[in-house]
Design a protein around this motif. Structure first.
Motif, PDB file in Angstrom:
ATOM      1  N   ALA A   1     -37.534  23.431  26.757  1.00 19.41           N
ATOM      2  CA  ALA A   1     -38.601  22.731  26.194  1.00 19.41           C
ATOM      3  C   ALA A   1     -39.785  22.604  27.032  1.00 19.41           C
ATOM      4  O   ALA A   1     -39.540  21.871  28.116  1.00 19.41           O
ATOM      5  CB  ALA A   1     -38.209  21.432  25.385  1.00 19.41           C
ATOM      6  N   LYS A   2     -40.862  23.061  26.767  1.00 19.61           N
ATOM      7  CA  LYS A   2     -41.926  22.980  27.623  1.00 19.61           C
ATOM      8  C   LYS A   2     -42.895  21.637  27.104  1.00 19.61           C
ATOM      9  O   LYS A   2     -43.142  21.652  26.031  1.00 19.61           O
ATOM     10  CB  LYS A   2     -43.096  24.283  27.419  1.00 19.61           C
ATOM     11  N   VAL A   3     -43.143  20.791  28.247  1.00 29.29           N
ATOM     12  CA  VAL A   3     -43.743  19.640  28.013  1.00 29.29           C
ATOM     13  C   VAL A   3     -45.300  20.068  27.593  1.00 29.29           C
ATOM     14  O   VAL A   3     -45.875  20.674  28.282  1.00 29.29           O
ATOM     15  CB  VAL A   3     -43.750  18.683  29.299  1.00 29.29           C
ATOM     16  N   ILE A   4     -45.698  19.471  26.805  1.00 29.38           N
ATOM     17  CA  ILE A   4     -47.212  19.595  26.299  1.00 29.38           C
ATOM     18  C   ILE A   4     -48.150  18.667  26.812  1.00 29.38           C
ATOM     19  O   ILE A   4     -49.226  18.890  27.253  1.00 29.38           O
ATOM     20  CB  ILE A   4     -47.204  19.582  24.558  1.00 29.38           C
ATOM     21  N   GLY A   5     -47.724  17.564  26.932  1.00 28.88           N
ATOM     22  CA  GLY A   5     -48.153  16.197  27.404  1.00 28.88           C
ATOM     23  C   GLY A   5     -47.683  14.930  27.095  1.00 28.88           C
ATOM     24  O   GLY A   5     -46.910  14.783  26.261  1.00 28.88           O
ATOM     25  N   GLN A   6     -48.326  13.905  27.916  1.00 25.86           N
ATOM     26  CA  GLN A   6     -47.676  12.615  27.614  1.00 25.86           C
ATOM     27  C   GLN A   6     -48.980  11.771  27.496  1.00 25.86           C
ATOM     28  O   GLN A   6     -49.871  12.090  28.098  1.00 25.86           O
ATOM     29  CB  GLN A   6     -46.753  12.021  28.855  1.00 25.86           C
ATOM     30  N   ARG A   7     -48.654  10.669  26.783  1.00 28.64           N
ATOM     31  CA  ARG A   7     -49.751   9.562  26.668  1.00 28.64           C
ATOM     32  C   ARG A   7     -49.196   8.321  26.716  1.00 28.64           C
ATOM     33  O   ARG A   7     -47.999   7.830  26.128  1.00 28.64           O
ATOM     34  CB  ARG A   7     -50.788   9.956  25.588  1.00 28.64           C
ATOM     35  N   ILE A   8     -49.969   7.316  27.325  1.00 30.28           N
ATOM     36  CA  ILE A   8     -49.513   5.861  27.470  1.00 30.28           C
ATOM     37  C   ILE A   8     -49.794   5.107  26.226  1.00 30.28           C
ATOM     38  O   ILE A   8     -50.999   5.172  25.558  1.00 30.28           O
ATOM     39  CB  ILE A   8     -50.144   5.191  28.642  1.00 30.28           C
ATOM     40  N   LEU A   9     -48.826   4.564  25.754  1.00 33.37           N
ATOM     41  CA  LEU A   9     -49.069   3.473  24.604  1.00 33.37           C
ATOM     42  C   LEU A   9     -49.089   2.165  24.797  1.00 33.37           C
ATOM     43  O   LEU A   9     -49.658   1.453  24.276  1.00 33.37           O
ATOM     44  CB  LEU A   9     -47.750   3.715  23.493  1.00 33.37           C
ATOM     45  N   ASN A  10     -48.328   1.829  25.881  1.00 30.86           N
ATOM     46  CA  ASN A  10     -48.511   0.288  26.430  1.00 30.86           C
ATOM     47  C   ASN A  10     -47.827   0.342  27.753  1.00 30.86           C
ATOM     48  O   ASN A  10     -47.799   1.539  28.327  1.00 30.86           O
ATOM     49  CB  ASN A  10     -48.075  -0.801  25.398  1.00 30.86           C
ATOM     50  N   SER A  11     -47.777  -0.756  28.308  1.00 35.20           N
ATOM     51  CA  SER A  11     -47.661  -0.842  29.741  1.00 35.20           C
ATOM     52  C   SER A  11     -46.213  -0.380  30.106  1.00 35.20           C
ATOM     53  O   SER A  11     -45.886   0.014  31.382  1.00 35.20           O
ATOM     54  CB  SER A  11     -47.653  -2.320  30.428  1.00 35.20           C
ATOM     55  N   THR A  12     -45.172  -0.334  29.179  1.00 30.94           N
ATOM     56  CA  THR A  12     -43.993   0.187  29.354  1.00 30.94           C
ATOM     57  C   THR A  12     -43.512   1.426  28.644  1.00 30.94           C
ATOM     58  O   THR A  12     -42.460   2.031  28.374  1.00 30.94           O
ATOM     59  CB  THR A  12     -43.099  -0.734  29.211  1.00 30.94           C
ATOM     60  N   THR A  13     -44.305   1.814  27.471  1.00 33.11           N
ATOM     61  CA  THR A  13     -44.093   2.702  26.519  1.00 33.11           C
ATOM     62  C   THR A  13     -44.841   4.089  26.697  1.00 33.11           C
ATOM     63  O   THR A  13     -46.288   4.039  26.988  1.00 33.11           O
ATOM     64  CB  THR A  13     -43.994   2.260  25.027  1.00 33.11           C
ATOM     65  N   LYS A  14     -44.265   5.192  26.549  1.00 27.14           N
ATOM     66  CA  LYS A  14     -44.948   6.504  26.579  1.00 27.14           C
ATOM     67  C   LYS A  14     -44.579   7.261  25.403  1.00 27.14           C
ATOM     68  O   LYS A  14     -43.570   7.265  24.745  1.00 27.14           O
ATOM     69  CB  LYS A  14     -44.921   7.157  27.830  1.00 27.14           C
ATOM     70  N   LEU A  15     -45.533   8.286  24.935  1.00 33.23           N
ATOM     71  CA  LEU A  15     -45.098   9.249  24.160  1.00 33.23           C
ATOM     72  C   LEU A  15     -45.308  10.601  24.722  1.00 33.23           C
ATOM     73  O   LEU A  15     -46.159  11.135  25.443  1.00 33.23           O
ATOM     74  CB  LEU A  15     -46.383   9.194  22.761  1.00 33.23           C
ATOM     75  N   ILE A  16     -44.240  11.420  24.482  1.00 40.46           N
ATOM     76  CA  ILE A  16     -44.417  12.922  25.077  1.00 40.46           C
ATOM     77  C   ILE A  16     -43.903  13.815  23.936  1.00 40.46           C
ATOM     78  O   ILE A  16     -43.403  13.606  22.844  1.00 40.46           O
ATOM     79  CB  ILE A  16     -43.106  12.752  26.010  1.00 40.46           C
ATOM     80  N   ASP A  17     -44.780  14.925  23.822  1.00 40.09           N
ATOM     81  CA  ASP A  17     -44.941  15.968  22.847  1.00 40.09           C
ATOM     82  C   ASP A  17     -44.158  17.360  23.792  1.00 40.09           C
ATOM     83  O   ASP A  17     -44.523  17.352  24.861  1.00 40.09           O
ATOM     84  CB  ASP A  17     -46.288  16.553  22.463  1.00 40.09           C
ATOM     85  N   VAL A  18     -43.110  18.017  23.117  1.00 46.61           N
ATOM     86  CA  VAL A  18     -42.537  19.114  23.780  1.00 46.61           C
ATOM     87  C   VAL A  18     -42.713  20.336  22.962  1.00 46.61           C
ATOM     88  O   VAL A  18     -42.605  19.950  21.562  1.00 46.61           O
ATOM     89  CB  VAL A  18     -41.233  18.780  24.223  1.00 46.61           C
ATOM     90  N   TYR A  19     -42.935  21.549  23.484  1.00 46.48           N
ATOM     91  CA  TYR A  19     -42.680  22.826  22.602  1.00 46.48           C
ATOM     92  C   TYR A  19     -41.318  23.228  22.541  1.00 46.48           C
ATOM     93  O   TYR A  19     -40.615  23.613  23.818  1.00 46.48           O
ATOM     94  CB  TYR A  19     -43.536  23.760  23.155  1.00 46.48           C
ATOM     95  N   ALA A  20     -40.388  23.188  21.438  1.00 50.25           N
ATOM     96  CA  ALA A  20     -39.328  23.568  21.232  1.00 50.25           C
ATOM     97  C   ALA A  20     -39.130  24.023  19.847  1.00 50.25           C
ATOM     98  O   ALA A  20     -38.619  23.462  18.872  1.00 50.25           O
ATOM     99  CB  ALA A  20     -38.230  22.586  21.739  1.00 50.25           C
ATOM    100  N   PRO A  21     -39.641  25.242  19.535  1.00 50.24           N
ATOM    101  CA  PRO A  21     -39.715  25.782  18.044  1.00 50.24           C
ATOM    102  C   PRO A  21     -38.305  25.651  17.331  1.00 50.24           C
ATOM    103  O   PRO A  21     -38.276  25.416  16.169  1.00 50.24           O
ATOM    104  CB  PRO A  21     -40.557  27.177  18.111  1.00 50.24           C
ATOM    105  N   GLU A  22     -37.295  26.159  18.113  1.00 55.37           N
ATOM    106  CA  GLU A  22     -36.158  26.023  17.482  1.00 55.37           C
ATOM    107  C   GLU A  22     -35.676  24.533  16.964  1.00 55.37           C
ATOM    108  O   GLU A  22     -34.946  24.613  15.827  1.00 55.37           O
ATOM    109  CB  GLU A  22     -35.096  26.407  18.315  1.00 55.37           C
ATOM    110  N   ILE A  23     -35.889  23.593  17.636  1.00 56.31           N
ATOM    111  CA  ILE A  23     -35.498  22.254  17.397  1.00 56.31           C
ATOM    112  C   ILE A  23     -36.668  21.840  16.065  1.00 56.31           C
ATOM    113  O   ILE A  23     -36.274  21.041  15.246  1.00 56.31           O
ATOM    114  CB  ILE A  23     -35.571  21.259  18.340  1.00 56.31           C
ATOM    115  N   ALA A  24     -37.723  21.860  16.353  1.00 58.75           N
ATOM    116  CA  ALA A  24     -38.718  21.392  15.367  1.00 58.75           C
ATOM    117  C   ALA A  24     -38.839  22.146  14.107  1.00 58.75           C
ATOM    118  O   ALA A  24     -38.902  21.495  12.971  1.00 58.75           O
ATOM    119  CB  ALA A  24     -40.333  21.919  16.157  1.00 58.75           C
TER     120      ALA A  24
END
Length: 255
Positions: free
Chosen positions: A8-31
């Motif tokens: 799975a190729k990482v599309i990007g991450q973003r910070i939600l708060n001081s300890t939590t992050k959101l990550i998007d990945v490209y994996a069409p078979e799983i999606a």
């Protein structure tokens, strides 16, 4: 349902708060296959340590783009490594795993706290905003950054905080009995800390409303072979990874 080992190729991450992050990945078979309530097992690095894959609930899917979303808290070695990956990096991910939520409810109420709100986010997307309500709890207002993620997904958003800094003061139980009595809900879906899920399941039983719980247990394989996530069900042992992670509340004998 078929399981895939995806690069799975990482599309990007973003910070939600001081300890939590959101990550998007490209994996069409799983999606293409994932449904609300399922999870994936992620190899956070190619080194021998940490050895085991880590389970993460699927927090959202964009099937047309072939991507899916995970939300995680940075608390240990594995998640600290994951927090440092960048767009373009590749992760080995197995999934989708487990069984998802029953989607037959006509008037659902979602109840969540902490990272339990991540899989419920995907569930809210599945139900749509027209008739879905959510009750979310946190220790402080700062922990309820989730409200921005749920914008447009739920008709009504109810909040509780331990210190009263947002919504009603107390746990989700400060509002749940009244909501169950007046909301006309035909099923409650809950994910979060074990004491919260136990209390919600008990309130639903008393109110005569169906309840599904999404359990979290330490697991090594995620496929039902290692038995590390086994716990006591009603009259039998259940494997959270293979038989769950979603169960009807009355199926769970060990919290």
């Amino acid at each position: 349902m078929a399981k895939t080992i995806a690069s799975a190729k990482v599309i990007g991450q973003r910070i939600l708060n001081s300890t939590t992050k959101l990550i998007d990945v490209y994996a069409p078979e799983i999606a293409a296959q994932a449904v609300p309530g399922q999870f994936v097992n992620v190899q956070v690095c190619k080194n021998t340590a940490p050895l085991l894959r880590r389970p993460f609930g699927v927090a959202g899917v964009h099937r047309e783009q072939g991507t899916f979303t995970m939300i995680y808290r940075i608390i240990g070695e594995a998640t600290h490594i994951l927090a440092d990956v960048c767009a373009g990096d590749v992760l080995s991910i197995v999934g989708p795993l487990g069984h998802g939520f029953d989607m037959s409810a006509q008037k659902p109420l979602l109840v969540g706290g902490g990272l339990g709100l991540a899989p419920l986010l995907f569930l809210a997307e599945g139900f749509g905003s027209g008739h879905t309500d959510i009750l979310m709890g946190g220790r402080t207002a700062e922990e309820l950054f989730w409200t921005k993620l749920y914008e447009g997904l739920c008709q009504n958003v109810y909040l509780t905080t331990d210190d009263g800094s947002a919504g009603a003061k107390g746990t989700v139980m400060a509002l749940l009995p009244e909501l169950l009595a007046k909301g006309g809900y035909d099923c409650v879906y809950v994910c979060g800390p074990v004491p919260m899920m136990r209390a919600v399941a008990g309130a639903c039983l008393e109110a005569g409303v169906k309840c599904q719980v999404s359990l979290e247990k330490y697991m090594a394989c995620g496929l039902g072979a290692c038995l590390s996530c086994a716990c006591e069900g009603i009259g039998k042992r259940i494997k959270v990874c293979k038989d769950g992670p979603v169960f009807w509340a009355e199926e769970v004998g060990e919290w």
